[in-house]
Design an enzyme around this catalytic site. Sequence first.
Site, mmCIF file in Angstrom:
data_model
loop_
_atom_site.group_PDB
_atom_site.id
_atom_site.type_symbol
_atom_site.label_atom_id
_atom_site.label_comp_id
_atom_site.label_asym_id
_atom_site.label_seq_id
_atom_site.Cartn_x
_atom_site.Cartn_y
_atom_site.Cartn_z
ATOM 1 C CE1 TYR A 1 -6.869 4.191 -2.247
ATOM 2 C CE2 TYR A 1 -6.435 1.902 -2.814
ATOM 3 C CZ TYR A 1 -6.642 2.889 -1.860
ATOM 4 O OH TYR A 1 -6.638 2.559 -0.535
ATOM 5 N N GLY B 1 -7.296 5.694 4.614
ATOM 6 C CA GLY B 1 -6.708 6.533 3.575
ATOM 7 C C GLY B 1 -7.190 7.970 3.608
ATOM 8 C CD GLU C 1 -2.647 -1.292 2.536
ATOM 9 O OE1 GLU C 1 -3.554 -0.472 2.744
ATOM 10 O OE2 GLU C 1 -2.323 -2.189 3.346
ATOM 11 C CB SER D 1 -5.367 -0.608 -0.081
ATOM 12 O OG SER D 1 -5.082 0.508 0.729
ATOM 13 N NE ARG E 1 -12.815 2.635 5.353
ATOM 14 C CZ ARG E 1 -11.631 2.268 4.844
ATOM 15 N NH1 ARG E 1 -10.681 3.166 4.661
ATOM 16 N NH2 ARG E 1 -11.398 1.012 4.525
ATOM 17 C CG ASP F 1 -14.284 -0.866 5.654
ATOM 18 O OD1 ASP F 1 -14.615 0.328 5.756
ATOM 19 O OD2 ASP F 1 -13.158 -1.228 5.262
ATOM 20 C CD GLU G 1 -10.564 -4.505 6.381
ATOM 21 O OE1 GLU G 1 -9.913 -5.565 6.495
ATOM 22 O OE2 GLU G 1 -10.311 -3.649 5.520
ATOM 23 C CG ASN H 1 -9.635 -0.070 7.378
ATOM 24 O OD1 ASN H 1 -8.863 -0.748 6.725
ATOM 25 N ND2 ASN H 1 -10.956 -0.225 7.303
#
Length: 358
Positions: free
Chosen positions: A267, A327, A32, A201, A306, A308, A321, A323
């Site tokens: 991305y 990002g 990443e 990612s 964050r 998910d 998960e 984070n």
Amino acid sequence: MEPERKPLRRHTSFQHIPIMKIIVLLGGESAERRVSLASGEAVAQGLAARGHEVYKVDLVDPVRLVPARVPLFNEAVGERPPDLSEIPRFTPRRLAALMETLDRQRPDLAFPMLHGGMGEDGRLQAALEMVGLRFVGSGSLACGLAMNKPLAKRLFLSAGVLTPATLLVERDWLHDVAAVSEAIHGRFGFPVVVKPEASGSAVGLTIVREPELLADALKLVAGLGSQALVEPYVFGRELTVTILGREALPPIEIRPHGGVYDYYSKYTKGHTDYLCPAPLTPEQSDRVMDLGLKAHRALGCRHYSRVDFRLREDGEPFCLEANTIPGMTATSLVPKAAAAVGLTFEDLVERLAWMAME
């Protein structure tokens, strides 16, 4: 008993924040890396725009101190992650050099923007804790727990947060496709999600709809030098919840045009639609936000994270998960959630810096 969550409030900019010397840590050695470089550049620019004295340090070149105004990375993240063989390794000598740089520069705080690898799994955070340097984001224990996805799932379940069942495929088992397929059939059947045990990612992630496609998915994970995590695919909607301080921000629904929210969809601009706030009923929104807070607290996270989710077709949310260093690129989710409550990107990163100083 969990404290009652207060109604979400609109956020405004901080006032009278003193000028700080901040070093943004970015780059690193994981797959990443390019995401980290893009995130770190954005954070450095946002903090510098507020008048702070900001520098950047790439973990693979820790003796080089780069002012915020000098770009380290001004490219697109790219459609696929870099080849790990092309990335310098973060050695103990480089760690020692990083500590020397931080000791020499004496910043008020560090702002880690490392995704994956030792920059997000708690090792870097442990080093910063040992030298007593304040830093943005979760501590070493929470980062380590979040990156160890099987262990994180146990903590989610203990906090009352549902998460998909898991089959952990160890490295020496990755090449025994028949045995893994048999285990999948015995546990939950196909389709499944195959991904590295400790990565983000969507690097190395594959949705395997038929057993015949399993071998390629396991080979992809093996190429990253990781164990594989196999989960049943949850049919439904992709959601994410940002935790900022002690609040959950409005959920975002993620709708990748290709049907899979993989590295390319994450991305590459224009390949995913983001709905913020997500089109949910008030009850659904409140529930997902509460579950996000519970997951955040179960791991012991601080400042921000964050979380998910997949919202199953029957309306049941499943946590995938959490984070600890999400990002901050042009397509990232945390800035979008912050904007929904009135925070500019500069507001967001300065608020995080101030949290670390409190």
